[in-house]
Design a protein around this motif. Structure first.
Motif, PDB file in Angstrom:
ATOM      1  N   ALA A 172      31.219 -32.820  20.221  1.00 15.07           N
ATOM      2  CA  ALA A 172      32.474 -31.946  21.101  1.00 15.07           C
ATOM      3  C   ALA A 172      33.107 -31.628  19.877  1.00 15.07           C
ATOM      4  O   ALA A 172      34.326 -30.560  19.665  1.00 15.07           O
ATOM      5  CB  ALA A 172      32.399 -31.983  22.321  1.00 15.07           C
ATOM      6  N   ILE A 173      33.030 -32.743  19.634  1.00 13.47           N
ATOM      7  CA  ILE A 173      34.287 -33.106  17.847  1.00 13.47           C
ATOM      8  C   ILE A 173      33.661 -31.505  16.863  1.00 13.47           C
ATOM      9  O   ILE A 173      34.525 -31.400  16.136  1.00 13.47           O
ATOM     10  CB  ILE A 173      33.957 -33.854  17.373  1.00 13.47           C
ATOM     11  CG1 ILE A 173      35.032 -34.686  16.577  1.00 13.47           C
ATOM     12  CG2 ILE A 173      33.218 -34.737  16.712  1.00 13.47           C
ATOM     13  CD1 ILE A 173      36.453 -34.298  16.778  1.00 13.47           C
ATOM     14  N   ALA A 231      33.900 -43.863  15.551  1.00 13.40           N
ATOM     15  CA  ALA A 231      34.885 -43.883  17.015  1.00 13.40           C
ATOM     16  C   ALA A 231      35.642 -43.000  15.654  1.00 13.40           C
ATOM     17  O   ALA A 231      37.149 -42.080  16.128  1.00 13.40           O
ATOM     18  CB  ALA A 231      34.977 -44.154  17.788  1.00 13.40           C
ATOM     19  N   LEU A 232      36.218 -43.908  14.927  1.00 18.57           N
ATOM     20  CA  LEU A 232      37.622 -43.935  14.555  1.00 18.57           C
ATOM     21  C   LEU A 232      38.003 -42.486  13.559  1.00 18.57           C
ATOM     22  O   LEU A 232      39.210 -42.484  13.414  1.00 18.57           O
ATOM     23  CB  LEU A 232      37.829 -44.931  13.592  1.00 18.57           C
ATOM     24  CG  LEU A 232      37.367 -46.598  13.553  1.00 18.57           C
ATOM     25  CD1 LEU A 232      37.414 -47.608  12.911  1.00 18.57           C
ATOM     26  CD2 LEU A 232      38.488 -46.625  15.570  1.00 18.57           C
ATOM     27  N   LEU A 233      36.283 -42.023  13.104  1.00 13.94           N
ATOM     28  CA  LEU A 233      36.790 -40.983  12.741  1.00 13.94           C
ATOM     29  C   LEU A 233      37.414 -39.669  13.621  1.00 13.94           C
ATOM     30  O   LEU A 233      37.146 -38.363  12.690  1.00 13.94           O
ATOM     31  CB  LEU A 233      35.137 -40.831  11.786  1.00 13.94           C
ATOM     32  CG  LEU A 233      35.163 -41.977  10.340  1.00 13.94           C
ATOM     33  CD1 LEU A 233      33.814 -41.155  10.441  1.00 13.94           C
ATOM     34  CD2 LEU A 233      35.978 -41.540   9.669  1.00 13.94           C
ATOM     35  N   TYR A 234      36.669 -39.658  14.605  1.00  9.36           N
ATOM     36  CA  TYR A 234      37.145 -38.832  15.280  1.00  9.36           C
ATOM     37  C   TYR A 234      38.386 -38.240  15.670  1.00  9.36           C
ATOM     38  O   TYR A 234      39.075 -38.557  16.826  1.00  9.36           O
ATOM     39  CB  TYR A 234      36.157 -38.711  16.657  1.00  9.36           C
ATOM     40  CG  TYR A 234      34.452 -38.217  16.506  1.00  9.36           C
ATOM     41  CD1 TYR A 234      34.056 -38.339  15.120  1.00  9.36           C
ATOM     42  CD2 TYR A 234      34.073 -39.507  18.183  1.00  9.36           C
ATOM     43  CE1 TYR A 234      32.707 -38.464  15.427  1.00  9.36           C
ATOM     44  CE2 TYR A 234      32.675 -39.140  18.038  1.00  9.36           C
ATOM     45  CZ  TYR A 234      31.668 -38.342  16.300  1.00  9.36           C
ATOM     46  OH  TYR A 234      30.590 -39.147  15.867  1.00  9.36           O
ATOM     47  N   LYS A 235      39.327 -36.909  15.021  1.00  8.10           N
ATOM     48  CA  LYS A 235      40.100 -37.044  15.253  1.00  8.10           C
ATOM     49  C   LYS A 235      40.205 -35.366  15.809  1.00  8.10           C
ATOM     50  O   LYS A 235      40.174 -34.796  14.976  1.00  8.10           O
ATOM     51  CB  LYS A 235      41.645 -36.960  14.274  1.00  8.10           C
ATOM     52  CG  LYS A 235      43.103 -36.812  14.404  1.00  8.10           C
ATOM     53  CD  LYS A 235      43.715 -36.678  12.859  1.00  8.10           C
ATOM     54  CE  LYS A 235      45.332 -36.169  13.315  1.00  8.10           C
ATOM     55  NZ  LYS A 235      45.934 -36.582  11.929  1.00  8.10           N
ATOM     56  N   PRO A 236      40.453 -35.032  16.912  1.00  9.51           N
ATOM     57  CA  PRO A 236      40.820 -34.297  17.635  1.00  9.51           C
ATOM     58  C   PRO A 236      41.896 -33.409  17.074  1.00  9.51           C
ATOM     59  O   PRO A 236      42.958 -33.738  16.695  1.00  9.51           O
ATOM     60  CB  PRO A 236      40.649 -33.951  19.453  1.00  9.51           C
ATOM     61  CG  PRO A 236      41.379 -35.512  19.223  1.00  9.51           C
ATOM     62  CD  PRO A 236      41.064 -35.675  18.101  1.00  9.51           C
TER      63      PRO A 236
END
Length: 537
Positions: A172-173, A231-236
């Protein structure tokens, strides 16, 4: 009535208001006095940049770790099946297969939960929780290597739940950061599982033989911890879906369900057919991954039992890159590509028992991997094509949830048939039938039409843009039915102010005007940083 203006990447673009609500999926925000418009910042995917490429790499590693572990379960299966057989268990094959089936089954079964959580608590936190569960589940498994019942929970359910929470956000990201190259990027990310599937069997097999299952599980636990860092890279970049409208007469339970589930997806006939056809096709999909090692030992003793799985992994990665690139070409029908992939997967699976040489078996494995990559890489783009960016997360999640039953049932049934017949001929032939049937039912997608603005927008732009791009444009459809000179006058005003005249204007509002601050004419270089508002006359 206040209306929401969309500011994209720092630039003002005309918003689209249909029936008094914002098309981008968020209701207009009204300030206390009820007259001033609220400004909502929405970003178009940048299609590049350092952050976008880091997100792609993180999603690549996340896919690689999760499905590298799941797809190489055949190595664990051989050791566990031998261990149970030595204890005199007559159902050793089916019990050992059930551990791996529970893993992939739970991963897909709980994917709808991942989609809902993603909309509620965000992509990053959902993936972080998933990483903790995968790491913890694998670590706990190292203490229960001789207790298959405990492995059902730690390896099967706990690791599978973590994989479910981490996998859906990794797809989704990508729609937040890529639009024009969405198919190719999906291919690259999903190729992560192929790369890890090609490498891990050799390393894991050597690790199991030299250190045993307990140490191997602890090493896999460390590898699974990489998901936490991804997970820390996933900035929506896109805002979360808006809360549902409260309609008179609607029960509290109905309202509560609508706050969690996007029911608009299930109003799309094409999505329903697609979401039912894929699970049908997957009843035999995972059988070769689980039973390939045992099949090679029975049919070609002395040959490398892990080599066919490695071949599938290698060409699957190539297939994801190749068909991901092809899927971005204008006029390419992504659903048809997926149908072709299922036909080849089913045919090749049925051909496995007829192979007379190990070389021919490797050739079939290479072909299976190529079209396996095609099927996997198109899941995300097709979801965006049918449901758009607002519905894509839950569309992917619920699709994977429906896939859980066939993926869980298939391998144990094949193991049961093997225990009774002593041969893989019947299990593999039966495993090839569902993909062929699923590919046939997908033809029904062409026979239905969703009466939505999204469908119209796709038809209008299909000759100029790839489907991955028109899926995003469905969020801002326009019928272009503004009256005569009013429409031309507004376009001229926008053009003189430096705003792209191709930007869709207000639709279904016959009388409206765009009020621009008067000082813009004197300061054209600053107009892109200003916030405009719409108001009815």
């Amino acid at each position: 009535m206040a209306e929401t203006v969309k500011i994209v990447n720092g630039e003002t673009k005309a918003g689209t208001i249909v029936n008094g609500s914002a098309i981008n999926g968020h209701l207009p925000k009204v300030v206390k006095n009820g007259s001033a418009p609220a400004v909502e910042e929405v970003h178009d995917p940048p299609d590049g940049g350092t952050r976008a490429w880091l997100v792609m790499v993180g999603a690549f590693l996340c896919n690689g770790v999760l499905f590298g572990v799941i797809n190489t379960y055949s190595v664990i299966y051989l050791s566990l099946q031998k261990q149970l057989h030595d204890l005199g268990d007559t159902e050793a094959s089916s019990k050992a297969a059930l551990v791996g089936s529970l893993t992939i089954g739970t991963t897909f079964l709980l994917s709808p939960v991942s989609g809902i959580l993603t909309d509620k608590i965000g992509l990053r936190l959902t993936t972080l929780i998933g990483g903790v569960l995968t790491c913890g589940g694998m670590f706990l498994s190292s203490f229960f290597t001789h207790n298959v019942s405990a492995l059902y929970f730690t390896y099967g359910i706990m690791f599978g739940l973590g994989a479910a929470l981490a996998y859906t956000p990794s797809l989704a990201i990508l729609g937040h950061y890529f639009k024009k190259y969405l198919g190719l990027v999906n291919g690259i990310v999903t190729a992560g599982s192929s790369v890890f599937t090609a490498i891990m069997p050799i390393l894991l097999n050597k690790l199991v033989q030299e250190t045993g299952l307990a140490t191997s599980f602890r090493v896999l636990s460390v590898i699974s911890s990489f998901v936490i860092f991804c997970a820390l890279l996933y900035k929506p970049l896109q805002p979360p879906p808006p809360p549902p409208r409260v309609k008179p007469g609607r029960s509290k339970f109905n309202t509560l369900m609508r706050s969690f589930i996007n029911f608009d997806n299930w109003k799309k006939k094409k999505y329903i057919i697609w979401a039912l056809s894929i699970p049908i096709a997957l009843f035999g999909y995972f059988v070769p991954y689980v039973h390939m090692g045992k099949f090679v030992l029975d049919s070609f003793p002395g040959e490398g039992e892990n080599l066919p799985v490695m071949c599938i992994g290698i060409t699957s990665g190539l297939g994801r890159l190749l068909f991901g690139f092809i899927a971005d070409i204008p006029r390419v029908n992504r659903v048809l590509l997926q149908q072709i992939a299922f036909v080849f997967i089913g045919t090749m699976t049925m051909c496995l028992p007829a192979t007379g040489s190990f070389t021919l078996l490797l050739v079939i494995a290479l072909a299976m991997g190529l079209f396996d990559g095609c099927f996997i890489s198109l899941l995300g783009p097709i979801a965006y094509d049918i449901c758009g960016p607002r519905g894509a997360t839950q569309a992917i999640g619920f699709l994977l949830g429906l896939c859980s039953v066939p993926l869980t049932v298939g391998p144990p049934v094949a193991g049961m048939l093997y225990d009774h017949t002593g041969s893989y001929k019947l299990p593999l032939i039966l495993a090839g039938i569902p993909p062929l049937f699923g590919a046939s039912t997908m033809f029904l997608i062409r026979c239905v039409k969703d009466d939505t603005a999204c469908s119209d927008a796709v038809m209008k732009d299909s000759t100029h843009q790839p489907l991955a791009q028109t899926a995003w444009d469905c969020e801002n459809p326009t019928d272009g039915k503004l009256n005569g000179h009013v429409r031309e006058e507004r376009r001229a005003t926008l053009a003189s102010s430096g705003i792209d005249i191709k930007t869709p204007l207000l639709s279904k509002v016959a009388v409206s005007s765009l009020v621009l601050e008067s000082y813009i004419s004197g300061y054209p270089e600053t107009h892109r940083q200003r916030k405009y508002s719409y108001s009815y006359l």
